[in-house]
Design a protein around this motif. Structure first.
Motif, mmCIF file in Angstrom:
data_model
loop_
_atom_site.group_PDB
_atom_site.id
_atom_site.type_symbol
_atom_site.label_atom_id
_atom_site.label_comp_id
_atom_site.label_asym_id
_atom_site.label_seq_id
_atom_site.Cartn_x
_atom_site.Cartn_y
_atom_site.Cartn_z
ATOM 1 N N THR A 1 0.971 -1.211 0.185
ATOM 2 C CA THR A 1 0.164 0.018 0.039
ATOM 3 C C THR A 1 1.076 0.822 -0.845
ATOM 4 N N LYS A 2 1.679 1.407 -0.686
ATOM 5 C CA LYS A 2 2.877 1.972 -0.004
ATOM 6 C C LYS A 2 2.776 3.664 -0.798
ATOM 7 N N GLN A 3 2.443 2.857 -2.186
ATOM 8 C CA GLN A 3 2.578 3.563 -3.510
ATOM 9 C C GLN A 3 1.498 3.964 -3.566
ATOM 10 N N MET A 4 0.349 3.979 -2.760
ATOM 11 C CA MET A 4 -0.874 4.531 -2.647
ATOM 12 C C MET A 4 -1.129 6.534 -2.434
ATOM 13 N N PRO A 5 -1.927 6.414 -2.421
ATOM 14 C CA PRO A 5 -1.730 8.044 -2.146
ATOM 15 C C PRO A 5 -2.562 9.016 -0.742
#
Length: 224
Positions: free
Chosen positions: A189-193
């Motif tokens: 999830t670290k690439q989510m805004p």
């Protein structure tokens, strides 16, 4: 004044989201199809956000036995996730919440028997005053219904509660419910805004509830 804290389950308490993505990648590779994280992330923190089998059929150019695929998927997933321990910092935050007299809830888009099984296995069940799940609402995250139900169950107003999330869908649900929300992004999830949340941490080990309560309580900041 903050009176409650509400946890998400998958990806916050148990590292299940990473495991599910690994299982899905392995199953897709059998058909020589890649499953990019950017595509899979549509499914994280919600239900029915992404038709993974439909995507596989489209890219493999063949029909898939959905029932057999799902049975194998969950058999492999459960075999791995049943060995997982609680994520770092979770027990610390739970103990901090108890010491500060906060009410503790859980709001998850999963079916209720799933978090209850693992909370019991991990020895965490007694911490939670309220558990709201897929079974309790007609719409799951990013709809705010799960958090709205949690707030009613805990007897607090939205600005008296902090949600702990790891995904875009989950954090959006918390903010739509009017709550404060912090996120602890994980490997999937670290690439989510997350521009809409109130704070982001690398791990729950980094979280001091006393500092958060002071930060989210204007009346306490004025006294400091």
């Amino acid at each position: 004044m903050i009176k409650a804290i509400v946890f998400d389950f998958d990806g916050v308490i148990l590292d299940s989201e990473r495991i599910m993505y690994l299982v899905m990648q392995n199953l897709f590779h059998r058909y020589k199809v890649e499953l990019p994280l950017s595509i899979w992330s549509q499914a994280i923190g919600t239900q029915h956000g992404f038709d993974s089998i439909g995507y596989l059929e489209e890219h493999a150019h063949m029909k898939i036995d959905r029932e057999a695929f799902q049975e194998e998927r969950y058999a492999l997933f459960n075999q791995l996730v049943d060995k997982e321990e609680v994520l770092p910092g979770v027990k610390s935050v739970l103990n901090q919440a108890q010491e500060l007299g906060l009410k503790i809830g859980l709001a998850t888009s999963s079916k209720g028997d799933w978090p209850r099984k693992h909370l019991s296995r991990l020895g965490l069940s007694d911490y939670f005053m309220s558990i709201k799940s897929w079974d309790d609402v007609t719409k799951v995250k990013p709809d705010p219904a799960l958090y709205n139900k949690s707030l009613i169950s805990l007897g607090v107003n939205p600005k008296e509660a902090i949600a702990i999330e790891d995904s875009f869908n989950g954090s959006l649900a918390a903010k739509r419910a009017g709550m404060y929300c912090i996120v602890v992004p994980n490997a999937v999830t670290k690439q989510m805004p997350f521009g809409h949340v109130d704070g982001s941490f690398n791990s729950l080990q980094d979280v001091s509830l006393e500092k958060l309560i002071r930060y989210f309580s204007p009346e306490l900041r004025k006294k400091a």
